[in-house]
Structures are given as structure tokens and as C-alpha cells.
Design a protein around this motif. Structure first.
Motif, PDB file in Angstrom:
ATOM      1  N   ARG A 193     117.403  69.698  62.135  1.00 15.99           N
ATOM      2  CA  ARG A 193     118.355  70.471  61.333  1.00 15.99           C
ATOM      3  C   ARG A 193     117.636  71.611  60.629  1.00 15.99           C
ATOM      4  NH1 ARG A 193     120.421  66.721  57.450  1.00 15.99           N
ATOM      5  NH2 ARG A 193     119.173  65.050  58.313  1.00 15.99           N
ATOM      6  N   ILE A 194     116.346  71.434  60.400  1.00 18.83           N
ATOM      7  CA  ILE A 194     115.525  72.552  59.902  1.00 18.83           C
ATOM      8  C   ILE A 194     114.220  72.577  60.693  1.00 18.83           C
ATOM      9  CG2 ILE A 194     116.468  72.498  57.549  1.00 18.83           C
ATOM     10  CD1 ILE A 194     113.866  71.125  56.689  1.00 18.83           C
ATOM     11  N   GLN A 195     113.524  73.704  60.654  1.00 18.44           N
ATOM     12  CA  GLN A 195     112.252  73.837  61.370  1.00 18.44           C
ATOM     13  C   GLN A 195     111.147  73.110  60.595  1.00 18.44           C
ATOM     14  OE1 GLN A 195     111.603  75.565  64.354  1.00 18.44           O
ATOM     15  NE2 GLN A 195     113.843  75.518  64.482  1.00 18.44           N
ATOM     16  N   ALA A 196     110.365  72.314  61.326  1.00 17.66           N
ATOM     17  CA  ALA A 196     109.301  71.543  60.670  1.00 17.66           C
ATOM     18  C   ALA A 196     108.288  72.447  59.971  1.00 17.66           C
ATOM     19  CB  ALA A 196     108.601  70.661  61.689  1.00 17.66           C
ATOM     20  N   ASP A 197     108.013  73.618  60.587  1.00 20.21           N
ATOM     21  CA  ASP A 197     106.978  74.472  59.980  1.00 20.21           C
ATOM     22  C   ASP A 197     107.423  75.098  58.654  1.00 20.21           C
ATOM     23  OD1 ASP A 197     108.736  76.252  61.002  1.00 20.21           O
ATOM     24  OD2 ASP A 197     107.338  77.220  62.396  1.00 20.21           O
ATOM     25  N   GLU A 198     108.725  75.021  58.372  1.00 16.20           N
ATOM     26  CA  GLU A 198     109.204  75.518  57.073  1.00 16.20           C
ATOM     27  C   GLU A 198     108.705  74.621  55.934  1.00 16.20           C
ATOM     28  OE1 GLU A 198     113.447  76.255  56.821  1.00 16.20           O
ATOM     29  OE2 GLU A 198     113.468  76.685  58.970  1.00 16.20           O
ATOM     30  N   LEU A 199     108.354  73.391  56.298  1.00 15.16           N
ATOM     31  CA  LEU A 199     107.924  72.437  55.266  1.00 15.16           C
ATOM     32  C   LEU A 199     106.434  72.552  54.927  1.00 15.16           C
ATOM     33  CD1 LEU A 199     109.798  69.236  56.468  1.00 15.16           C
ATOM     34  CD2 LEU A 199     110.495  70.896  54.759  1.00 15.16           C
ATOM     35  N   LEU A 200     105.677  73.256  55.775  1.00 14.15           N
ATOM     36  CA  LEU A 200     104.226  73.308  55.567  1.00 14.15           C
ATOM     37  C   LEU A 200     103.826  73.856  54.184  1.00 14.15           C
ATOM     38  CD1 LEU A 200     102.854  74.316  59.084  1.00 14.15           C
ATOM     39  CD2 LEU A 200     102.594  72.133  57.892  1.00 14.15           C
ATOM     40  N   PRO A 201     104.444  74.975  53.731  1.00 13.20           N
ATOM     41  CA  PRO A 201     104.047  75.480  52.399  1.00 13.20           C
ATOM     42  C   PRO A 201     104.345  74.478  51.286  1.00 13.20           C
ATOM     43  CG  PRO A 201     105.353  77.116  53.584  1.00 13.20           C
ATOM     44  CD  PRO A 201     105.432  75.850  54.373  1.00 13.20           C
ATOM     45  N   VAL A 202     105.470  73.741  51.433  1.00 11.21           N
ATOM     46  CA  VAL A 202     105.814  72.748  50.403  1.00 11.21           C
ATOM     47  C   VAL A 202     104.789  71.614  50.413  1.00 11.21           C
ATOM     48  CG1 VAL A 202     107.671  71.313  49.484  1.00 11.21           C
ATOM     49  CG2 VAL A 202     108.220  73.286  50.899  1.00 11.21           C
ATOM     50  N   MET A 203     104.394  71.186  51.622  1.00 15.58           N
ATOM     51  CA  MET A 203     103.391  70.118  51.734  1.00 15.58           C
ATOM     52  C   MET A 203     102.065  70.551  51.106  1.00 15.58           C
ATOM     53  SD  MET A 203     104.494  67.350  52.931  1.00 15.58           S
ATOM     54  CE  MET A 203     103.128  66.413  53.571  1.00 15.58           C
ATOM     55  N   ARG A 204     101.716  71.824  51.356  1.00 18.26           N
ATOM     56  CA  ARG A 204     100.463  72.340  50.772  1.00 18.26           C
ATOM     57  C   ARG A 204     100.543  72.345  49.237  1.00 18.26           C
ATOM     58  NH1 ARG A 204      99.539  75.610  55.469  1.00 18.26           N
ATOM     59  NH2 ARG A 204     101.004  77.200  54.766  1.00 18.26           N
ATOM     60  N   SER A 205     101.718  72.724  48.724  1.00 21.39           N
ATOM     61  CA  SER A 205     101.888  72.755  47.263  1.00 21.39           C
ATOM     62  C   SER A 205     101.801  71.348  46.670  1.00 21.39           C
ATOM     63  CB  SER A 205     103.245  73.363  46.893  1.00 21.39           C
ATOM     64  OG  SER A 205     103.283  74.698  47.286  1.00 21.39           O
ATOM     65  N   LEU A 206     102.420  70.398  47.365  1.00 22.27           N
ATOM     66  CA  LEU A 206     102.353  69.016  46.863  1.00 22.27           C
ATOM     67  C   LEU A 206     100.915  68.501  46.912  1.00 22.27           C
ATOM     68  CD1 LEU A 206     105.548  67.319  48.375  1.00 22.27           C
ATOM     69  CD2 LEU A 206     105.072  67.777  45.980  1.00 22.27           C
ATOM     70  N   GLY A 207     100.182  68.874  47.941  1.00 30.78           N
ATOM     71  CA  GLY A 207      98.770  68.476  48.052  1.00 30.78           C
ATOM     72  C   GLY A 207      97.957  69.038  46.899  1.00 30.78           C
ATOM     73  N   ALA A 208      98.209  70.307  46.555  1.00 34.09           N
ATOM     74  CA  ALA A 208      97.496  70.925  45.426  1.00 34.09           C
ATOM     75  C   ALA A 208      97.882  70.236  44.118  1.00 34.09           C
ATOM     76  CB  ALA A 208      97.828  72.416  45.361  1.00 34.09           C
ATOM     77  N   ALA A 209      99.167  69.819  44.023  1.00 32.70           N
ATOM     78  CA  ALA A 209      99.612  69.111  42.809  1.00 32.70           C
ATOM     79  C   ALA A 209      98.890  67.768  42.680  1.00 32.70           C
ATOM     80  CB  ALA A 209     101.123  68.904  42.852  1.00 32.70           C
ATOM     81  N   VAL A 210      98.663  67.097  43.808  1.00 29.30           N
ATOM     82  CA  VAL A 210      97.941  65.817  43.785  1.00 29.30           C
ATOM     83  C   VAL A 210      96.543  66.011  43.191  1.00 29.30           C
ATOM     84  CG1 VAL A 210      96.815  64.088  45.258  1.00 29.30           C
ATOM     85  CG2 VAL A 210      99.198  64.702  45.662  1.00 29.30           C
ATOM     86  N   THR A 211      95.882  67.081  43.600  1.00 29.22           N
ATOM     87  CA  THR A 211      94.540  67.353  43.064  1.00 29.22           C
ATOM     88  C   THR A 211      94.620  67.659  41.560  1.00 29.22           C
ATOM     89  OG1 THR A 211      93.945  68.257  45.213  1.00 29.22           O
ATOM     90  CG2 THR A 211      92.440  68.719  43.409  1.00 29.22           C
ATOM     91  N   ALA A 212      95.578  68.499  41.178  1.00 27.86           N
ATOM     92  CA  ALA A 212      95.670  68.910  39.770  1.00 27.86           C
ATOM     93  C   ALA A 212      96.105  67.764  38.857  1.00 27.86           C
ATOM     94  CB  ALA A 212      96.642  70.082  39.645  1.00 27.86           C
ATOM     95  N   LEU A 213      96.975  66.890  39.361  1.00 29.30           N
ATOM     96  CA  LEU A 213      97.461  65.799  38.509  1.00 29.30           C
ATOM     97  C   LEU A 213      96.367  64.791  38.167  1.00 29.30           C
ATOM     98  CD1 LEU A 213     101.041  65.253  39.944  1.00 29.30           C
ATOM     99  CD2 LEU A 213     100.472  65.742  37.571  1.00 29.30           C
ATOM    100  N   GLN A 214      95.264  64.852  38.872  1.00 30.69           N
ATOM    101  CA  GLN A 214      94.139  63.958  38.539  1.00 30.69           C
ATOM    102  C   GLN A 214      93.438  64.405  37.262  1.00 30.69           C
ATOM    103  OE1 GLN A 214      91.770  62.926  42.228  1.00 30.69           O
ATOM    104  NE2 GLN A 214      93.360  64.242  43.091  1.00 30.69           N
TER     105      GLN A 214
END
Lengths: 120, 150
Positions: free
Chosen positions: B68-89
Motif C-alpha cells: 500500500r506504500i513503498q518500502a523505501d519511503e520508510l527508510l528515513p523514518v527508520m534512520r531517525s528512530l535509530g538515531a533516537a535509540v542512540t540519543a535516548l541512552q
């Protein structure tokens, strides 16, 4: 599905580790300190243990030593994820039988790369 | 009138000065306690928002698997969540730093009080133990830490 025991006394760290590992398809069991982890490890086996070092009741290095004395964890990969970065502590971890030493904060992709490298 | 002499003799810190120093140290430890509480509250809120973002992300991944949506549209969001994981530590590291400093200040305040005023009538004055090792948190930035396999 590989099972990982994630040990940390900080609730936020446990959430971050669990989120990262679950997103990559791992089954995660959480423990709040070394003692809790050792008790959970007694009832089932895990494919990898990821533990903090500084924790109440039982620290990470003691947990590694205790697990290595248990036949089922003799060759299980055990990674220590900690704020400690001194060579002295790393050597203590190595002597205890840890597989690797990761310094916080972790990058999710790097953590997954390391886990894929050491897990069987 | 307050006796300004000290049990340690003429070269020791005068009692009034010692009392003032101890007061500063105790105020600093109380400030650290409040900072710890504020930090924990802020991080609880961040964690709730983070969990909510993760749930929305999982729904979007479901939509991507159904095309229903393109998988590659999610890549920037995944990257942002990954950066949040690092920062939340940050919360974990800051808490350890605050706790270590708190114990050290508290020990200094206790020692100062004991040296200036001596032991209680009931026995030895209680002095909180100072941490035996240096602060374990040596990182000064939120870049990912080192990885060493043995």
C-alpha cells in the motif's frame, strides 16, 4: 528465532536494546540485573547474552563468570554493553570469559552487526 | 555564641567555615537529586513518544508489506528512530554520572562534618563511602561507543 537475554538495571536502556533486537527479529528476554539474569538463565538457554556491567546485586563481569561455570553457557556469546571504557575493565571482562566489549551509547545498526557476527 | 575552634587544632578549618562548606556540598547533592528527577521525568515522556512512534512505524511496515506504500519511503523514518535509540541512552549515562557525583559530594560533606565537629556522643559519625573507582562515564559526546571483540 534466536533468543537473546538482555540485562540492564536501567529501564530506558532495556527498552532501547529490546526495540533494536526485536526490530531485527530476535526474541528478547529482559533481566533487571545480574542476579535476575542468572536466575532466568537457569531455567532456559539463550543464543546470546547482552549485559551491562555496573548493576546492583550482581555486576556484568560476575554474571559472565557465573554463566561460564554453567555447562549450557560455556560457549554462548556474551557481550558486555557498558559506559566503562578503561582497558583494565575490558581485560577483566575478557578474563571472565566475555566475547566482546561494547561501549555505550550503542548505534542500533552496529549492535546488530556485532550480534550477527558472534551468534551461532 | 558559636565556638569557632575545631577539634583538629590551630591549623584545622574553623568550625563556621566547615559548616558553610558542608552546607554548600549538601545543597549541591540536593540539586543533583532534583536534576535526576527532572531528567527521569523528561526521559519518561520521551520514551512514551518513542514507543508511540514505534507503534506507528510497525503499522506503516504492515502497509509496506501489503504494497500500500513503498518500502523505501520508510527508510528515513527508520534512520531517525535509530538515531533516537542512540540519543535516548543519554538518560542512562547522565544518571550514572549524577549518581557518582552525588556519592562523592555526600562523602566529602560527611567527612568535613566529622573532622570539624568530631564524632557523635553515641559513637562514630556516619560517613557515606566515596566511590572506590573513577566515574565510569568517560564519554563526552553522543557518538556511538567503541566495539571490541575478544
Amino acid at each position: 528465532m534466536h533468543s537473546i537475554l538482555a540485562v540492564d538495571d536501567s529501564a530506558s536502556m532495556r527498552q532501547m536494546v529490546s526495540f533494536t533486537l526485536k526490530s531485527a527479529g530476535y526474541n528478547v528476554v529482559e533481566a533487571i540485573d545480574g542476579q535476575d539474569a542468572f536466575e532466568k538463565a537457569a531455567s532456559r538457554s539463550f543464543d546470546l547474552v547482552l549485559t551491562d556491567q555496573n548493576m546492583p546485586r550482581m555486576d556484568g563481569i560476575t554474571l559472565v563468570k557465573r554463566l561460564r561455570e554453567t555447562p549450557q553457557f560455556k560457549s554462548t556469546p556474551i557481550l558486555i554493553l557498558t559506559t566503562e571504557s578503561s582497558d583494565q575493565m575490558k581485560q577483566a571482562g575478557r578474563a571472565a570469559g566475555a566475547t566482546g566489549w561494547l561501549v555505550k551509547p550503542f548505534d542500533p545498526n552496529k549492535l546488530l552487526e556485532v550480534i550477527q557476527k558472534v551468534i551461532r | 555564641m558559636i565556638d569557632d575552634s575545631s577539634p583538629l587544632g590551630e591549623h584545622a578549618i574553623p568550625l563556621l567555615v566547615a559548616a558553610e562548606l558542608q552546607d554548600h556540598l549538601m545543597t549541591a547533592t540536593n540539586d543533583l537529586d532534583r536534576l535526576q528527577t527532572l531528567l527521569a521525568d523528561a526521559c519518561d515522556t520521551l520514551m512514551l513518544r518513542f514507543s508511540s512512534a514505534v507503534e506507528q512505524m510497525q503499522a506503516l511496515m504492515g502497509a509496506a508489506s501489503d504494497h500500500r506504500i513503498q518500502a523505501d519511503e520508510l527508510l528515513p523514518v527508520m534512520r531517525s528512530l535509530g538515531a533516537a535509540v542512540t540519543a535516548l541512552q543519554f538518560q542512562d549515562m547522565a544518571s550514572q554520572l549524577i549518581n557518582h557525583t552525588h556519592r562523592r559530594l555526600r562523602s566529602c560533606a560527611d567527612q568535613l562534618a566529622r573532622e570539624a565537629m568530631g564524632d557523635d556522643e553515641e559513637g562514630l559519625a556516619v560517613v557515606e563511602d566515596a566511590p572506590l573507582r573513577p566515574n565510569p562515564v568517560t564519554q563526552a559526546e553522543m557518538d556511538a561507543g567503541s566495539v571490541e571483540l575478544f
